[in-house]
Design an enzyme around this catalytic site. Structure first.
Site, PDB file in Angstrom:
ATOM      1  N   LYS A 112       0.844  -1.199   0.000  1.00  0.00           N
ATOM      2  CA  LYS A 112       0.000   0.000   0.000  1.00  0.00           C
ATOM      3  C   LYS A 112       0.875   1.243   0.000  1.00  0.00           C
ATOM      4  O   LYS A 112       1.860   1.321   0.735  1.00  0.00           O
ATOM      5  CB  LYS A 112      -0.933   0.030   1.209  1.00  0.00           C
ATOM      6  N   GLU A 181      -9.492   7.502   3.502  1.00  0.00           N
ATOM      7  CA  GLU A 181      -9.451   7.806   4.936  1.00  0.00           C
ATOM      8  C   GLU A 181      -9.912   9.229   5.228  1.00  0.00           C
ATOM      9  O   GLU A 181      -9.439  10.188   4.609  1.00  0.00           O
ATOM     10  CB  GLU A 181      -8.033   7.601   5.485  1.00  0.00           C
TER      11      GLU A 181
END
Length: 278
Positions: A112, A181
């Protein structure tokens, strides 16, 4: 073990994807037993495990070390590992060296990376080399200094439009999934609708393709305060402190160990230690 293809199918069929962080053998083992779809070995380990103030001090070696432990604990779960701060903002050659090390030495199934801009070419570069990449937009913890702290991103039309464009670029570059997020739930829904790859939300509302939480936040373990978007499903911290406090008390008062916790020897052998004089 679920794969990239399974996650795409889950999005198509409207089945939410569950993702949870894990940083060691026991947390990974428990996550797998609970049938979590995907485990994230996040650089958040710097804060919740190593005690740093941010994720910035975390190194490639840290990520390899912890991912190896997670891999041993969750052999049948798809594992995504964070590339830590500045490990993919160097030359593409150095980025590849860091990525290769993490994948080969730790057993991670995907990596990631945070952000867009020049990171888009990094996603494409790693993808072309055969390394699956999960993108991460919105609040990107490695860049909190630039973002002005831990704040919700994409709240106005201009920044929201930029996030939508960046999300599309991540998908075009080959990302297999996108973590969103701390973005408004309306924006997260728009992005999810416009992408074919799954979106995994953390503080992004319900209209995404999956959710991720930090292990320690979810079970209230070693944390004093949690973000608004966290739901604590249990509190092991209180039980742990209670148990340790009782241990300390029993040792101080000589209640522990009891005879049942101890080992014995035959009386004749004890006497033989002193030649039968005791």
């Amino acid at each position: 073990m679920k794969t990239k293809t399974d996650f795409l199918k889950m999005k198509e069929q409207g089945e939410p994807i569950t993702m949870l962080t894990a940083y060691d053998y026991p947390s990974a083992k428990l996550a797998e037993e609970a049938e979590v779809d995907m485990i994230l070995v996040g650089d958040s380990l710097g804060m919740v495990v190593l005690g740093y103030d941010s994720t910035v001090p975390v190194t490639v070696e840290d990520m390899i070390h912890h991912t190896k432990a997670v891999r041993r604990g969750a052999k049948e779960t798809f594992i995504v590992t964070d590339m830590p701060f500045m490990s993919y903002h160097v030359s593409l050659q150095e980025t590849m060296m860091n990525a290769r090390r993490i994948v080969q030495e730790s057993g991670a199934h995907a990596l990631k990376v945070e952000g867009a801009g020049e990171v888009i070419s990094t996603i494409q570069y790693l993808t072309n080399a055969g390394i699956p990449v999960v993108a991460h937009l919105g609040l990107t913890p490695q860049s909190v200094g630039v973002l002005g702290g831990y704040k919700v991103q994409g709240k106005d039309a201009e920044s929201a439009k930029k996030l939508i464009e960046d999300a599309k670029k991540c998908e075009e570059a080959g990302a297999i999934a996108l973590v969103l997020e701390c973005v408004p739930m309306q924006l997260a829904e728009l992005i999810s609708e416009q992408l074919t790859i799954p979106t995994i939300g953390i503080g992004a509302g319900q209209k995404v393709d999956g959710q991720v939480l930090v292990y320690h936040d979810l079970i209230s373990y070693g944390v004093n305060r949690v973000p608004k978007f966290v739901k604590q499903y249990t509190s092991v911290q209180e039980e742990i402190v209670r148990g340790i406090s009782q241990y300390v008390t029993e040792v101080k008062t000589r209640q522990f160990p009891e005879e049942k916790h101890s080992f014995t020897m035959k009386e004749e052998d004890r006497l033989a230690l002193y030649g039968g004089k005791q």
